[in-house]
Design a protein around this motif. Structure first.
Motif, short mmCIF file in Angstrom:
data_model
loop_
_atom_site.label_atom_id
_atom_site.label_comp_id
_atom_site.label_asym_id
_atom_site.label_seq_id
_atom_site.Cartn_x
_atom_site.Cartn_y
_atom_site.Cartn_z
N PHE A 144 0.31 5.22 0.66
CA PHE A 144 -0.64 6.06 1.42
C PHE A 144 -0.09 7.41 1.26
CE2 PHE A 144 -1.77 7.54 5.64
CZ PHE A 144 -2.77 7.91 5.61
N ILE A 152 0.85 -1.23 -0.10
CA ILE A 152 0.06 -0.14 0.06
C ILE A 152 0.93 1.32 -0.14
CG2 ILE A 152 -1.64 1.35 1.28
CD1 ILE A 152 -2.78 -1.55 2.28
N ARG A 162 -1.68 -4.24 -5.86
CA ARG A 162 -1.01 -2.97 -5.26
C ARG A 162 -2.34 -2.10 -4.87
NH1 ARG A 162 2.87 -5.51 -5.79
NH2 ARG A 162 4.92 -5.18 -6.58
N VAL A 163 -2.10 -1.23 -4.23
CA VAL A 163 -3.13 -0.15 -3.67
C VAL A 163 -2.68 1.18 -3.58
CG1 VAL A 163 -4.55 0.55 -1.72
CG2 VAL A 163 -4.52 -2.10 -2.39
N THR A 176 -9.63 0.61 4.99
CA THR A 176 -8.78 -0.52 4.71
C THR A 176 -8.75 -1.27 5.79
OG1 THR A 176 -6.53 0.33 5.47
CG2 THR A 176 -7.30 0.50 3.15
N GLU A 232 -10.48 -2.56 -1.71
CA GLU A 232 -9.07 -2.67 -2.35
C GLU A 232 -8.23 -3.44 -1.36
OE1 GLU A 232 -10.52 -0.14 -0.95
OE2 GLU A 232 -9.34 0.84 0.90
N VAL A 233 -8.52 -3.77 -0.44
CA VAL A 233 -7.76 -4.84 0.59
C VAL A 233 -8.75 -6.19 0.69
CG1 VAL A 233 -6.12 -3.28 1.49
CG2 VAL A 233 -8.14 -3.86 2.69
#
Ligand SMILES: [Fe+2]
Length: 389
Positions: free
Chosen positions: A18, A16, A181-182, A257, A154-155
């Motif tokens: 962020f 991730i 991938r995020v 998340t 996304e997760v």
């Protein structure tokens, strides 16, 4: 307590990135996965916005080819996935960028799963070991970029897709559906209207709260759930009050998340009820969870009294008991403009006979703290429709 950082990298449960502005790293993320020609799956409401055209420019400027696909519904249906697979093949794409709210992420993940399968989508429903039917060689990588903070898809290792012939929401599951991938960029969420920010934020809370309350043993998820609820407690109202507050937006992305990571431990009756309401009546998922939240907590109270008291102490609520948590939820809902009854959002008494059996059969029901029966689920519906708490 020190405030949480607003940028960083971590690798749990997937890599991730962020922080504000990190959407610019999308081409790098694609290259890491060998994607040179991406299908960008997005919501129809996003496709006309400057945010989307700017995203497409970012991808292309970074040397990755792409085209958009936005023919998906608010609660995506099987046909949306089929159409997306056709678009993927027609454009000779080699990976998916899922960009948007839960619907775009779920559709994008399902499209990437289905590109090379010979079986129909419904053969991969989350039942028994059906996920082992997936031909891994037929799946493609996904980069997920959420523009809402709620579903946490996304997760997640699953997508919720509605079977259009039966109006039943089905969970399509495979471990490889976890995006590889995020990118969590709070700037991508600043355009979200206050009412949607509130509703999806409550979805994140419902994930944490139902995971926290689930009787299954998963100590890691338990820890993630309670910290996710601290972030919601601290930041959701701020994100609703000022959509441009990047710190609040960033922390709600993290809470989202965390909620979806935590609910590997199980969900419960909030989602059991919300799923059929969404599938049959088209109610908003997060909003429906938010409406039913205090009724479900009260319903489950005898089984989760100690967990709610512990949560009240962690959140430092004025009343450090289960009642304190229920009071907090009621106040938060009111503060961010959430309706109090299911009737307020279109679920009427005459719908209960159809919806209650669907809720009972929902995959979220077995992990509700109190055993669900047709009689008590119908009673729960009646309470939530009429506002009896
Ligand atoms: Fe949810």
């Amino acid at each position: 307590m020190h405030e949480s950082p607003t940028s960083g990298n971590w690798n749990y449960p997937t890599p991730i990135r962020f922080g504000a502005g990190r959407i610019k790293e999308l081409p790098d993320a694609c290259r890491e996965l060998g994607i040179s020609n991406a299908l960008v799956v997005t919501d129809p409401t996003l496709v006309a916005l400057p945010l989307f055209s700017s995203l497409m420019e970012t991808i292309q400027f970074g040397g990755v080819n792409c085209s958009g696909f936005s023919d998906i519904q608010g609660n995506p249906i099987g046909k949306n996935v089929d159409d997306g697979v056709q678009a993927f093949k027609a454009g000779q794409h080699d990976g998916v960028i899922a960009f948007g709210g839960g619907s775009a992420l779920d559709a994008g993940k399902a499209i990437a799963l289905m590109v090379g399968q010979t079986r129909p989508l419904w053969d991969f429903e989350d039942r028994e070991d059906w996920w082992t039917r997936v031909d891994l060689a037929g799946t493609r990588p996904v980069v997920a970029v959420p523009t809402t903070s709620g579903t946490g898809s996304e997760v997640g290792r699953a997508s919720v897709i509605t079977d259009q012939t039966t109006h039943i929401k089905k969970i399509i599951f495979h471990p490889s559906m976890l995006p590889e991938r995020v990118i969590l960029d709070p700037e991508a969420t600043t355009g979200l209207p206050a009412a949607i920010t509130a509703a999806v934020g409550m979805d994140a809370l419902s994930h944490c709260l139902e995971a926290w309350s689930s009787p299954l043993y998963h100590p890691m998820a338990q820890g993630i759930a309670i910290e996710g609820m601290r972030l919601v407690h601290r930041w959701l109202k701020a994100a609703v009050d000022d959509g441009g507050d990047l710190t609040a937006r960033a922390q709600m992305q993290v809470a989202s998340t965390m909620g979806a990571t935590a609910f590997q431990k199980g969900l419960g009756a909030m989602h059991s009820i919300s799923h059929p309401c969404g599938a049959v009546l088209g109610t908003h998922h997060g909003l429906t969870n938010a409406v039913v939240m205090p009724y479900v907590l009260e319903f489950n109270r005898s089984e989760i009294d100690d967990k709610l008291s512990l949560l009240a102490r962690y959140l430092n609520l004025p009343d450090k008991s289960a009642s304190g948590v229920i009071d907090w939820v009621l106040r938060l809902r009111e503060d961010i403009g959430i309706a109090h009854t299911l009737a307020d959002i279109g679920v009427q008494p005459e719908h209960i006979d159809e919806l209650a059996p669907m809720a009972l059969a929902d995959p979220s029901s077995p992990t509700n703290p109190r055993e669900l029966t047709l009689a008590n689920v119908s009673g729960l519906f009646q309470d939530a429709v009429s506002g009896r708490l």
